[in-house]
Design an enzyme around this catalytic site. Structure first.
Site, mmCIF file in Angstrom:
data_model
loop_
_atom_site.group_PDB
_atom_site.id
_atom_site.type_symbol
_atom_site.label_atom_id
_atom_site.label_comp_id
_atom_site.label_asym_id
_atom_site.label_seq_id
_atom_site.Cartn_x
_atom_site.Cartn_y
_atom_site.Cartn_z
ATOM 1 N N HIS A 1 32.472 48.075 40.507
ATOM 2 C CA HIS A 1 32.957 46.940 39.695
ATOM 3 C C HIS A 1 31.735 45.948 39.770
ATOM 4 O O HIS A 1 30.958 46.037 40.423
ATOM 5 C CB HIS A 1 33.857 46.159 40.367
ATOM 6 C CG HIS A 1 35.177 46.574 40.224
ATOM 7 N ND1 HIS A 1 36.203 46.355 41.122
ATOM 8 C CD2 HIS A 1 36.012 46.815 39.198
ATOM 9 C CE1 HIS A 1 37.460 46.781 40.913
ATOM 10 N NE2 HIS A 1 37.216 46.696 39.561
ATOM 11 N N CYS B 1 36.372 39.713 45.619
ATOM 12 C CA CYS B 1 37.303 40.207 45.011
ATOM 13 C C CYS B 1 38.786 40.081 45.847
ATOM 14 O O CYS B 1 39.830 40.380 45.218
ATOM 15 C CB CYS B 1 37.091 41.676 44.707
ATOM 16 S SG CYS B 1 36.557 42.858 45.958
HETATM 17 N N1 ARG Z 1 40.189 49.906 46.635
HETATM 18 C C1 ARG Z 1 39.793 48.832 45.540
HETATM 19 C C2 ARG Z 1 39.590 49.661 44.214
HETATM 20 O O1 ARG Z 1 38.741 50.310 44.717
HETATM 21 C C3 ARG Z 1 38.977 47.855 46.015
HETATM 22 C C4 ARG Z 1 38.895 46.870 44.764
HETATM 23 C C5 ARG Z 1 37.693 45.722 45.210
HETATM 24 N N2 ARG Z 1 37.586 45.034 44.232
HETATM 25 C C6 ARG Z 1 36.607 44.632 43.660
HETATM 26 N N3 ARG Z 1 36.501 43.869 42.568
HETATM 27 N N4 ARG Z 1 35.286 45.267 44.185
HETATM 28 O O2 ARG Z 1 40.162 49.472 43.449
#
Ligand code: ARG
Length: 305
Positions: A200, A296
């Site tokens: 992300h 997040c």
């Molecule tokens: N397990 C979640 C996923 O992979 C974690 C999300 C964390 N969010 C972020 N924006 N890094 O979607």
């Protein structure tokens, strides 16, 4: 307004971007069902490929401490209630992308519901959007049929500026950002992500002040690195090991002065202090197991009035 994919397309200066009010509230989601129940990013499994085990009690304590730290800094915290069978709901930055009301003549805040890349997380969207709708948001879905978009996981507002950084690749599609650029009065700069551990944009870039970002250059392709280097007056590099293991760039500042960051990121924190920031270290060990940390675990937005 325009979408920028490379340095030669830039036709504005950072200093000339329309100022936006700083966020004054955050949404957080109850961690009741948090666990690693599936693996949709490399953090969620151990060396043997098995799902990591989360200590739920510890996770709740860490989540509560984060909430307390936000409140102590003057942010208003609104809560998303738990949702059965949605262990990643706690990462509530991902299901929606809010558009600041200051962008619009009618002063109405808007949001774009996400199109989650993985089916396991799709049920979170309506649930989180319902909470934001109750706070006064107009809901404006993507029109294009097939694009993926993961909210503030990949859409990062430059603090106090009408500029959106937009991650492309693992979770969000260029076509989604193109549609938003046509629809909304803001500049969008797209950045392609190349490291599977930094899936992300909010794991690779944090906007910490109107003139400053924290980033890890290794997460971006050459075009993206050039854009950040060219645009951001103070681009602060995170420690490489802390960026990949402890998500150093999943840091957050609402006021351009205080930075909330995972406490294991000691070298990055020292760099931030040298740059004049006050560091607020937080333990997010249980959430790192799922690939998330401070940024997040909340959706920053507002003001709404
Ligand atoms: N397990 C979640 C996923 O992979 C974690 C999300 C964390 N969010 C972020 N924006 N890094 O979607």
């Amino acid at each position: 307004m325009p979408l920028y994919q490379s340095v030669d397309e830039l036709d504005f200066r950072f200093e000339d971007l329309q100022p936006l009010p700083l966020p004054d509230r955050v949404l957080m989601a109850d961690p009741r069902d948090f666990e690693c129940a599936y693996a949709i990013n490399p953090h969620m499994v151990d060396e043997r490929g098995e799902l990591k085990r989360v200590d739920r009690e510890l996770a709740r304590r860490q989540w509560s401490a984060l909430r307390d730290a936000f409140e102590a800094s003057g942010l208003r915290v609104d809560l998303v209630p738990p949702l059965d069978r949605h262990p990643d709901l706690v990462f509530c930055a991902n299901p929606a992308l809010p558009m600041p009301r200051a962008l619009f003549a009618d002063g109405r805040p808007r949001l774009v519901p996400s199109r989650m890349a993985h089916p396991e997380r799709r049920g979170e969207v309506e649930h989180v959007v319902a909470t934001l709708r109750a706070l006064g948001y107009a809901i404006e879905p993507l029109r294009g049929a097939s694009q993926r978009l993961e909210g503030m996981g990949d859409g990062i507002w430059q603090l106090g500026r009408a500029l959106l950084w937009a991650g492309v690749g693992p979770r969000s599609d260029l076509a989604a950002w193109q549609e938003l650029a046509e629809r909304y009065p803001m500049r969008i700069v797209t950045l392609s992500l190349v490291d599977p551990a930094l899936y992300h944009l909010d794991t690779a870039l944090a906007s910490l002040a109107p003139d400053a970002c924290l980033w890890w250059p290794g997460a971006f392709d050459a075009r993206g690195r050039a854009l950040i280097e060219k645009l951001v007056p103070r681009a602060i590099a995170a420690d490489a090991d802390e960026a990949r293991r402890f998500l150093a760039c999943n840091a957050f500042s609402a006021d351009g002065k205080r930075v909330f960051i995972e406490r294991r990121c000691t070298r990055t924190s020292a760099t931030l202090r040298d740059a004049g920031f006050e560091v607020i270290p937080l333990d997010t060990s249980e959430f790192l197991k799922s690939g998330g940390s401070v940024f997040c675990m909340k959706l920053a937005h507002g003001p709404l009035a």
